[in-house]
Write a protein that holds these residues in place. Structure first.
Motif, short mmCIF file in Angstrom:
data_model
loop_
_atom_site.label_atom_id
_atom_site.label_comp_id
_atom_site.label_asym_id
_atom_site.label_seq_id
_atom_site.Cartn_x
_atom_site.Cartn_y
_atom_site.Cartn_z
N LEU A 107 0.85 -1.18 0.00
CA LEU A 107 0.00 0.00 0.00
C LEU A 107 0.89 1.23 0.00
CD1 LEU A 107 -2.50 -1.10 2.81
CD2 LEU A 107 -2.84 -1.28 0.34
N THR A 146 1.16 5.80 -1.04
CA THR A 146 0.74 7.04 -1.65
C THR A 146 1.97 7.68 -2.27
OG1 THR A 146 1.05 8.28 0.41
CG2 THR A 146 -1.17 7.43 -0.03
N SER A 166 -1.05 11.67 -5.18
CA SER A 166 -2.21 11.33 -4.35
C SER A 166 -2.98 12.58 -3.96
CB SER A 166 -1.76 10.58 -3.09
OG SER A 166 -1.06 9.40 -3.44
N ASN A 182 -4.90 5.96 -0.77
CA ASN A 182 -4.07 4.77 -0.96
C ASN A 182 -4.15 4.29 -2.41
OD1 ASN A 182 -6.68 3.61 -1.05
ND2 ASN A 182 -6.52 2.87 1.03
N ARG A 183 -3.13 3.55 -2.78
CA ARG A 183 -3.20 2.66 -3.94
C ARG A 183 -2.48 1.38 -3.55
NH1 ARG A 183 -1.40 5.16 -9.51
NH2 ARG A 183 0.13 6.35 -8.29
N SER A 184 -2.66 0.33 -4.34
CA SER A 184 -2.15 -0.98 -3.97
C SER A 184 -1.39 -1.62 -5.13
CB SER A 184 -3.31 -1.89 -3.54
OG SER A 184 -2.84 -3.19 -3.25
N LEU A 186 -5.08 1.92 5.27
CA LEU A 186 -4.24 2.99 4.76
C LEU A 186 -2.78 2.54 4.78
CD1 LEU A 186 -5.85 6.03 6.61
CD2 LEU A 186 -6.45 5.06 4.38
N PRO A 187 -1.92 3.15 3.98
CA PRO A 187 -0.51 2.75 3.97
C PRO A 187 0.18 3.12 5.29
CG PRO A 187 -1.08 4.02 2.00
CD PRO A 187 -2.21 4.17 2.96
N ASN A 225 5.45 4.31 3.75
CA ASN A 225 5.10 4.01 2.36
C ASN A 225 4.55 5.21 1.62
OD1 ASN A 225 5.88 1.43 3.06
ND2 ASN A 225 4.07 0.44 2.24
N ARG A 226 4.86 6.40 2.11
CA ARG A 226 4.43 7.62 1.44
C ARG A 226 5.60 8.11 0.58
NH1 ARG A 226 1.93 10.07 7.07
NH2 ARG A 226 0.26 8.52 7.28
#
Length: 270
Positions: free
Chosen positions: A197, A199, A203, A211-213, A246-247, A251-252
């Protein structure tokens, strides 16, 4: 094969993958068919889009069907009282009611019921998910680095106040545009699969804010492909009736990943 031919094959493979992904999303009982999100308690509750009175307790989820009401569970018609039992976290089951499906699940430690009706306007009006044109530069090979032991990692959710806990097995290290990055990975749906996960700087602009996956499968030598062209929206990008995680903070990504799915038409740009 020339460079142009290779690009054409790459784009065709991506297009086929995206059509299949969109078909699953728009399935008659896919996530676009969800009509409500109901949190169960010990007190039986009735919902307008599902039969019966629903409750939960130490022995799990129970439905009490009134006279004339019935569900089909595992191919068997049930009437009266039916116990679904204790539902595992991120697990669930379904019951059939006419042309609808009633999902019984546990998310963030809470038992929920989510009816799925094929005629839900969100599904019937679905016109597809916008996405960046695929490009090979966004397909990178990194290295999967397992942790000494899985790390319990608590993340927020699309629903305020809800939390998800994942046992993160490791991280994926990779280079993009000359910069080094690392993303914490969670267990995926299939054996050996990882879910990432994230962003990035797109974003909330061209891609969904929360989020994206990505899915990834490490090789035995630890190498792993991250294809950001296949970065997908989670259900919460389309509807508020989702409990998506959420990530984690790490992971941002600070760069703009102009690849993969963009903000759904159903949300607009936010």
């Amino acid at each position: 094969m020339t460079t142009t031919e290779a690009r054409d094959v790459f784009a065709a493979d991506w297009a086929q993958w995206h059509r299949q992904k969109e078909a699953r999303l728009a399935d008659p009982h896919g996530f676009l068919a969800v009509t409500s999100l109901n949190w169960l308690s010990r007190e039986p509750q009735r919902f307008p889009d599902a039969p019966g009175g629903w409750s939960t307790g130490p022995d799990g989820v129970v439905v009490e069907l009134a006279d004339g009401e019935e569900l089909v569970v595992d191919g068997v018609t049930v009437r009266g009282r039916h116990a679904f039992g204790v539902v595992p976290e991120r697990g669930g089951s379904t019951a059939v009611w006419g042309d609808a499906v009633i999902e019984v699940a546990k998310r963030g430690g809470h038992d929920i019921v989510r009816p799925r009706h094929p005629d839900n306007p969100l599904r019937t009006a679905f016109a597809g998910t916008p996405a960046y044109p695929p490009h090979p530069r966004w397909r990178v090979t990194g290295r999967y680095v397992p942790f000494d032991a899985p790390r319990p990692t608590t993340v927020g959710a699309a629903v305020d106040g809800l939390e998800h806990v994942y046992d993160a097995p490791g991280r994926i290290e990779f280079e993009l545009d000359g910069q080094q990055f690392a993303l914490t990975a969670f267990p995926g749906h299939a054996p050996g699969e990882l879910m990432v996960l994230f962003t990035d700087a797109t974003s909330g602009l061209t891609t969904y804010a929360a989020n994206r996956s990505l899915r990834a499968v490490p090789d035995t030598d630890g190498s792993v492909v991250l294809d950001f062209n296949r970065a997908t929206n989670l259900p919460c990008a389309y509807t508020d009736l989702a409990t998506c995680p959420l990530p984690p903070a790490e992971n941002r990504l600070p760069i703009a990943v102009e690849a993969g799915e963009q903000t759904p038409h159903e949300r607009g740009i936010r």
